[in-house]
Design a protein around this motif. Structure first.
Motif, mmCIF file in Angstrom:
data_model
loop_
_atom_site.group_PDB
_atom_site.id
_atom_site.type_symbol
_atom_site.label_atom_id
_atom_site.label_comp_id
_atom_site.label_asym_id
_atom_site.label_seq_id
_atom_site.Cartn_x
_atom_site.Cartn_y
_atom_site.Cartn_z
ATOM 1 N N LYS A 123 22.194 30.101 -14.125
ATOM 2 C CA LYS A 123 20.824 29.839 -14.593
ATOM 3 C C LYS A 123 20.235 28.631 -13.867
ATOM 4 N N GLU A 124 21.022 27.569 -13.799
ATOM 5 C CA GLU A 124 20.574 26.362 -13.106
ATOM 6 C C GLU A 124 20.338 26.644 -11.624
ATOM 7 N N GLU A 170 17.116 28.574 -11.095
ATOM 8 C CA GLU A 170 15.950 27.696 -11.285
ATOM 9 C C GLU A 170 15.684 26.857 -10.045
ATOM 10 N N ALA A 222 14.295 32.021 -11.741
ATOM 11 C CA ALA A 222 14.684 32.149 -13.157
ATOM 12 C C ALA A 222 14.272 33.518 -13.690
#
Length: 389
Positions: free
Chosen positions: A197-198, A201, A206
């Motif tokens: 997820k990071e 982003e 995302a």
């Protein structure tokens, strides 16, 4: 083995500066006593890139006559300039080791001067400098390889076997691979602390399903064929699909048009795509691997890509051309990839990979890849160099 001082000339002409930087920086970090000289066509760039400013940098641009129309005249000019430079450069110059990175056929013209500079000539092939050469280039490389005392690759790989077959060298002078990966070392250090997820982003992805296409901007990565295959089956893939194209290293003067063509192709087919052309830090390269859901690797030839191994280490689905052999990794089952046996089957293999569970990578493969970080390979390189002087 305790470090000792030795003099080393690294010749790296017309090749990716990032790899040259990695070789020199890691070697110097393992043994600060190395008296190192770099012969390069990019002196200002290398001065900025290298961390150790004690490295002596020499400039030589052999391809200035490339604008000459006739090949025979261009070849004569290059030979003349090569011999004139090396005859002057080699007078009184003695090194414990001459290491040729990404060997170029032009260096065959001056092999006697190279021999006059050292009793230890070590050639470090990168892969494409042998695997993607035409017959004329391979014939011209023979003289250089016959002058080598050592070749830094393994005889038990497609690249090693190609070198033995083409240049008739003795497998006993092949001493193993001294190329490493900073991303592998970073992945070992960070473990699972950086999430997907990071990572997504970081690149503005995302909530997207990410298919990464190749790992540089070179045409043999077959980006257009990948785009066409995905277009065929896009209705069977997630609606939130984004194609990710890492197109950082290569020659921007000759390949920017190719990037523009790939962008236009995606646009015409209505495919969401992100093209990354700026150089990335090691951390960002790792995040790019982590952000990926599926990686497609179907280039024409490959020696043993660190990029592919980094995707394996990050536990990604990999669609991989079965003609590209990574024999060390393929000794273990199951295979780390979904095989494409023919480019006509690429689209259906992409769908097979998408609907299938992830492949459980054998722990032996993971441990082998971890040993390919620069922390390990630079130590091996330094120990070998010290052993021959």
């Amino acid at each position: 083995m305790e470090n000792k001082k030795y003099s080393l000339l690294v010749i790296a002409l017309y090749c990716y500066s990032g790899h040259v930087k990695a070789v020199i920086d890691h070697l110097k970090s393992k043994n600060p006593l190395v008296d190192l000289t770099l012969l390069t066509d990019k002196p200002e760039e290398m001065k900025d890139l290298l961390e150790d400013k004690s490295v002596k940098i020499l400039e030589y641009d052999i391809l200035t006559p490339s604008k000459i129309k006739w090949r025979w005249l261009r070849s004569m000019v290059i030979r003349y300039r090569q011999k004139k430079f090396f005859s002057h450069f080699s007078k009184g110059k003695k090194y414990d080791i001459v290491n040729i990175q990404f060997p170029k056929r032009y260096l065959s013209f001056v092999r006697k001067y190279l021999r006059s500079m050292s009793n230890n000539i070590v050639i470090t092939p990168w892969g494409s400098d042998v695997l993607r050469q035409n017959r004329e280039s391979l014939n011209q490389l023979k003289g250089l390889y016959k002058e080598a005392d050592y070749i830094a690759t393994s005889p038990n790989t497609p690249l090693g076997r190609k070198i033995i077959e083409e240049f008739k060298v003795d497998s006993k002078i092949m001493v193993g691979n001294f190329f490493g990966s900073d991303v592998v070392d970073f992945a070992i250090e960070k473990g699972t602390s950086i999430t997907q997820k990071e990572a997504k982003e970081r690149f503005g992805l995302a909530g997207r399903y990410v298919i990464t296409c190749g790992y540089n901007r070179k045409v043999p990565q077959r980006h257009k064929a990948i785009i066409a295959a995905i277009d065929k089956v896009k209705d069977q893939l997630p609606k939130n699909l984004t194609l990710l194209f890492p197109m950082t290293y290569a020659n921007p003067r000759t390949e920017n048009d190719y990037v523009a063509e790939c962008k236009e192709d995606c646009k015409d087919r209505g495919l969401s795509a992100l093209f990354i052309t700026d150089f990335l830090t090691v951390e960002d390269i790792y995040k790019l691997r982590k952000a990926t859901d599926m990686f497609i690797h179907v280039q024409t030839t490959d020696a043993s890509s660190a990029s592919v191994q980094e995707y394996i280490l990050c536990d990604k689905k990999i669609v991989h051309g079965s003609w590209i052999k990574y024999e060390e990794l393929e000794n273990y089952k199951p295979l780390f990839y979904f095989p494409v046996d023919d480019m006509n089957n690429l689209a259906e293999t992409i769908i097979k990979a998408f609907i299938s569970d992830k492949i459980v990578i054998p722990k032996e493969v993971m441990e082998l890849i971890k040993s390919h970080g620069w922390n390990t390979t630079s130590s091996l390189m330094n120990e070998f160099f010290m052993s021959i002087v």
